[in-house]
Write an enzyme that holds these catalytic residues in place. Structure first.
Site, PDB file in Angstrom:
ATOM      1  N   ARG A 192     -18.430  -2.728   4.214  1.00  0.00           N
ATOM      2  CA  ARG A 192     -18.409  -3.156   5.612  1.00  0.00           C
ATOM      3  C   ARG A 192     -19.753  -2.886   6.286  1.00  0.00           C
ATOM      4  NH1 ARG A 192     -13.171  -0.210   7.821  1.00  0.00           N
ATOM      5  NH2 ARG A 192     -13.806   1.257   6.204  1.00  0.00           N
ATOM      6  N   LYS A 217       0.833  -1.198   0.000  1.00  0.00           N
ATOM      7  CA  LYS A 217       0.000   0.000   0.000  1.00  0.00           C
ATOM      8  C   LYS A 217       0.873   1.256   0.000  1.00  0.00           C
ATOM      9  CE  LYS A 217      -3.964   1.711   2.601  1.00  0.00           C
ATOM     10  NZ  LYS A 217      -4.685   1.553   3.863  1.00  0.00           N
ATOM     11  N   CYS A 267     -18.761   2.484  11.108  1.00  0.00           N
ATOM     12  CA  CYS A 267     -18.725   3.331  12.309  1.00  0.00           C
ATOM     13  C   CYS A 267     -19.965   3.218  13.188  1.00  0.00           C
ATOM     14  CB  CYS A 267     -18.526   4.785  11.900  1.00  0.00           C
ATOM     15  SG  CYS A 267     -17.076   4.998  10.882  1.00  0.00           S
ATOM     16  N   GLU A 275     -17.408   8.893   5.187  1.00  0.00           N
ATOM     17  CA  GLU A 275     -16.865   8.298   3.965  1.00  0.00           C
ATOM     18  C   GLU A 275     -17.589   8.897   2.772  1.00  0.00           C
ATOM     19  OE1 GLU A 275     -16.641   4.059   3.817  1.00  0.00           O
ATOM     20  OE2 GLU A 275     -15.857   3.977   5.848  1.00  0.00           O
ATOM     21  N   LYS A 305     -20.517  -0.161  14.955  1.00  0.00           N
ATOM     22  CA  LYS A 305     -19.433  -0.423  15.909  1.00  0.00           C
ATOM     23  C   LYS A 305     -19.574   0.485  17.140  1.00  0.00           C
ATOM     24  CE  LYS A 305     -15.317   1.370  14.701  1.00  0.00           C
ATOM     25  NZ  LYS A 305     -14.756   2.335  15.623  1.00  0.00           N
ATOM     26  N   THR A 347     -11.610   6.105  16.989  1.00  0.00           N
ATOM     27  CA  THR A 347     -12.685   6.106  17.989  1.00  0.00           C
ATOM     28  C   THR A 347     -12.343   5.067  19.038  1.00  0.00           C
ATOM     29  OG1 THR A 347     -14.177   6.619  16.195  1.00  0.00           O
ATOM     30  CG2 THR A 347     -15.174   5.916  18.255  1.00  0.00           C
ATOM     31  N   PHE A 378     -14.642  13.403  12.639  1.00  0.00           N
ATOM     32  CA  PHE A 378     -16.076  13.318  12.333  1.00  0.00           C
ATOM     33  C   PHE A 378     -16.295  13.203  10.825  1.00  0.00           C
ATOM     34  CE2 PHE A 378     -15.495  15.768  16.250  1.00  0.00           C
ATOM     35  CZ  PHE A 378     -16.207  14.973  17.135  1.00  0.00           C
ATOM     36  N   LEU A 379     -15.311  12.616  10.129  1.00  0.00           N
ATOM     37  CA  LEU A 379     -15.386  12.520   8.665  1.00  0.00           C
ATOM     38  C   LEU A 379     -16.406  11.478   8.248  1.00  0.00           C
ATOM     39  CD1 LEU A 379     -11.550  12.176   8.046  1.00  0.00           C
ATOM     40  CD2 LEU A 379     -12.885  14.263   8.318  1.00  0.00           C
TER      41      LEU A 379
HETATM   42  C1  UGA Z   1     -20.362   8.282  10.277  1.00  0.00           C
HETATM   43  C2  UGA Z   1     -20.651   9.696  10.798  1.00  0.00           C
HETATM   44  O1  UGA Z   1     -21.665  10.321  10.000  1.00  0.00           O
HETATM   45  C3  UGA Z   1     -19.381  10.560  10.754  1.00  0.00           C
HETATM   46  O2  UGA Z   1     -19.642  11.840  11.334  1.00  0.00           O
HETATM   47  C4  UGA Z   1     -18.283   9.843  11.561  1.00  0.00           C
HETATM   48  O3  UGA Z   1     -17.055  10.586  11.529  1.00  0.00           O
HETATM   49  C5  UGA Z   1     -18.046   8.472  10.947  1.00  0.00           C
HETATM   50  O4  UGA Z   1     -19.267   7.720  11.000  1.00  0.00           O
HETATM   51  C6  UGA Z   1     -16.971   7.793  11.754  1.00  0.00           C
HETATM   52  O5  UGA Z   1     -17.223   7.507  12.937  1.00  0.00           O
HETATM   53  O6  UGA Z   1     -15.846   7.645  11.279  1.00  0.00           O
HETATM   54  P1  UGA Z   1     -20.094   7.186   7.827  1.00  0.00           P
HETATM   55  O7  UGA Z   1     -19.895   5.875   8.527  1.00  0.00           O
HETATM   56  O8  UGA Z   1     -19.184   7.560   6.723  1.00  0.00           O
HETATM   57  O9  UGA Z   1     -20.006   8.403   8.890  1.00  0.00           O
HETATM   58  O10 UGA Z   1     -21.569   7.121   7.260  1.00  0.00           O
HETATM   59  P2  UGA Z   1     -22.859   8.047   7.358  1.00  0.00           P
HETATM   60  O11 UGA Z   1     -22.888   9.035   6.273  1.00  0.00           O
HETATM   61  O12 UGA Z   1     -23.045   8.543   8.746  1.00  0.00           O
HETATM   62  O13 UGA Z   1     -23.985   6.949   7.061  1.00  0.00           O
HETATM   63  C7  UGA Z   1     -24.191   5.853   7.973  1.00  0.00           C
HETATM   64  C8  UGA Z   1     -25.361   5.000   7.537  1.00  0.00           C
HETATM   65  O14 UGA Z   1     -26.588   5.710   7.702  1.00  0.00           O
HETATM   66  C9  UGA Z   1     -25.314   4.577   6.073  1.00  0.00           C
HETATM   67  O15 UGA Z   1     -25.713   3.229   5.966  1.00  0.00           O
HETATM   68  C10 UGA Z   1     -26.301   5.526   5.412  1.00  0.00           C
HETATM   69  O16 UGA Z   1     -26.854   5.034   4.230  1.00  0.00           O
HETATM   70  C11 UGA Z   1     -27.345   5.673   6.506  1.00  0.00           C
HETATM   71  N1  UGA Z   1     -28.163   6.908   6.408  1.00  0.00           N
HETATM   72  C12 UGA Z   1     -27.582   8.120   6.524  1.00  0.00           C
HETATM   73  C13 UGA Z   1     -29.534   6.799   6.210  1.00  0.00           C
HETATM   74  O17 UGA Z   1     -30.092   5.676   6.126  1.00  0.00           O
HETATM   75  N2  UGA Z   1     -30.287   7.930   6.144  1.00  0.00           N
HETATM   76  C14 UGA Z   1     -29.721   9.176   6.272  1.00  0.00           C
HETATM   77  O18 UGA Z   1     -30.478  10.192   6.220  1.00  0.00           O
HETATM   78  C15 UGA Z   1     -28.337   9.269   6.454  1.00  0.00           C
END
Ligand code: UGA
Length: 434
Positions: free
Chosen positions: A331, A38, A263, A158, A266, A129, A155-156
């Site tokens: 994942r 990588k 995230c 993906e 978990k 985390t 708080f990023l």
């Molecule tokens: C999440 C948090 O949003 C970030 O702020 C945090 O930094 C990150 O985890 C982390 O701990 O590293 P992420 O896992 O990238 O980010 O995904 P999200 O955008 O939060 O989506 C999570 C799940 O919720 C997905 O399956 C998505 O499809 C779903 N979702 C999201 C919905 O079903 N409806 C929504 O309105 C928004």
């Protein structure tokens, strides 16, 4: 702002984004990973993950001489010909371990590796985390009086990690030594974000508190959607009406097949575990987890109803396999969880996902992965939208209708325009929609 010499250990989503973005802010960054192949790819400017803007920042940082890649944490901090590293970020995985608690073995391994090598006065920053108390525990592992450990949760999201890093809602930095916290906060001063300076335990808690709140919000919306289905209300109108209240907000109110990814599942489980270990219950979070599991079952019920009561032996097409749109990440994907349940009932699954063009052995085994939506629709008794890829809206729906054995789409993301489908003589079933 002073340009600092920074080491970032771990080049996953968080580490690579952190390293490339800090370099773009003018700092001198060396990123380390134990994966030699990588690191070689990164040195050639090749980024494995689908993350808008990241490859550009990596290439730009290397060209400007502000970003380097090395193998191993040791190599990142013990380079005699370089000035000493002032700040070392830990961005290693903390997966869900046995019983739902976070597995900290990667943090522990790096701490053991660098313990005797850290320059005096270096600040170790935990971005992963981690359970409340890990900063204090890491300080214990390092056993160095001249080194501070700071918690600086990320708080990023993906799919928008670079944007989120460079335009944060807030920066949270926690340390029991205030000067170390201020040094870390100063790394981000160019971003002009509100900054919360606090103790290490509170900073660690913020991350769990935020992710669990987001998960609760989604489980609540999914439960409302179920009720809307039963009562004949429209969840889109309900969430719009709720969301204008500034105390609630419009974001994160879209129902779906349940929340997933690396995230939220978990972190919700970890917080429940942490609470249990402290002799407390967290029924509000446990209920959100249970509601999420149930949501997947409800989606299968919808598909079964749409095809007339039994899935056995039927071909079902899936649109979307990743845990959300804009990523190639599978994942803990709700799409794959629904697929597994459909499979248990005897459905034959064919799936298309723009972020996952080929099968991933051991992960997508329930599904025959195909390279376009028409192939997924071929002879299908129903198509099921599981991930909210915007391009699904403008698919050739008339062509898809021609391929299907039965013209019905179950849209678990309420993504598609029902009128467009109606014109293609496809019936549309949403979630909580009239
Ligand atoms: C999440 C948090 O949003 C970030 O702020 C945090 O930094 C990150 O985890 C982390 O701990 O590293 P992420 O896992 O990238 O980010 O995904 P999200 O955008 O939060 O989506 C999570 C799940 O919720 C997905 O399956 C998505 O499809 C779903 N979702 C999201 C919905 O079903 N409806 C929504 O309105 C928004």
């Amino acid at each position: 702002m002073f340009a600092r010499r920074i080491a970032v250990v771990g080049t996953g989503y968080v580490g690579l984004t952190t390293g490339a973005c800090l370099a773009s802010l003018g700092h001198r960054v060396v990123c380390a990973d134990i994966d030699t192949a990588k690191i070689e790819r990164l040195r050639r400017g090749e980024v494995d993950i689908l993350e808008p803007g990241l490859v550009e920042l990596v290439v730009e940082g290397m060209a400007a001489g502000r970003l380097e890649f090395v193998v191993g944490a040791r190599e990142a901090i013990s380079r005699p010909d370089e000035l000493p590293v002032e700040v070392m970020f830990l961005c290693v995985p903390t997966p869900m371990g046995a019983g739902g608690a976070a597995d900290l073995s990667a943090v522990e391994a790096v701490a053991a590796e660098v313990r005797s090598l850290l320059p005096s006065g270096c600040v170790v920053v935990n971005k992963s985390t981690v359970p409340v108390g890990t900063a204090a525990a890491t300080l214990g592992l390092l056993n160095r009086r001249d080194v501070a450990v700071v918690s600086n949760p990320e708080f990023l999201r993906e799919g928008s990690a670079v944007h989120d890093f460079l335009h944060p809602d807030r920066i949270v930095v926690g340390c029991d030594a205030q000067d170390a916290a201020e040094r870390v906060a100063a790394l981000y001063s160019k971003l002009g974000a509100p900054t919360v300076l606090t103790d290490a335990a509170s900073a660690e808690m913020v991350k769990y508190a935020a992710n669990c709140f987001l998960a609760m919000k989604l489980s609540y919306v999914n439960a409302l959607a179920e009720l809307c289905d039963v009562l004949g209300a429209d969840v889109g109108a309900v969430t719009e009406g709720m969301g204008y209240d500034r105390r609630i907000g419009q974001a994160f109110l879209k129902p779906g097949p349940g929340w997933g990814g690396s995230c939220l599942p978990k972190d919700t489980n970890a917080l429940v575990q942490v609470a249990a270990a402290a002799g407390r219950e967290l029924p509000i979070v446990s209920a959100s987890i249970a509601t999420n599991e149930r949501q997947r079952v409800l989606m299968v019920d919808k598909v079964r109803d749409a095809v007339g009561g039994s899935l056995a032996g039927l071909r079902i097409g899936l649109l979307g396999l990743t845990f959300k749109a804009g990523t190639d990440d599978l994942r803990d994907s709700p799409a794959l969880a629904v697929a597994a349940l459909l499979r248990v009932e005897g459905a034959e699954l064919t799936g298309f996902d723009p972020g996952c063009p080929v099968a991933v052995p051991g992960v997508t085994d329930d599904v025959t992965v195909v390279s376009d939506a028409l192939l997924a629709a071929k002879d299908a008794a129903a198509l099921v939208v599981l991930t909210e890829w915007p391009q699904f809206r403008s698919l050739d729906w008339a062509g898809i209708a021609g391929e299907m054995a039965c013209r019905v789409v179950v849209d678990t993301r309420n993504l598609l325009d029902a009128d467009v489908l109606r014109r293609a003589r496809i019936s549309w079933v949403g979630v909580g929609r009239r």
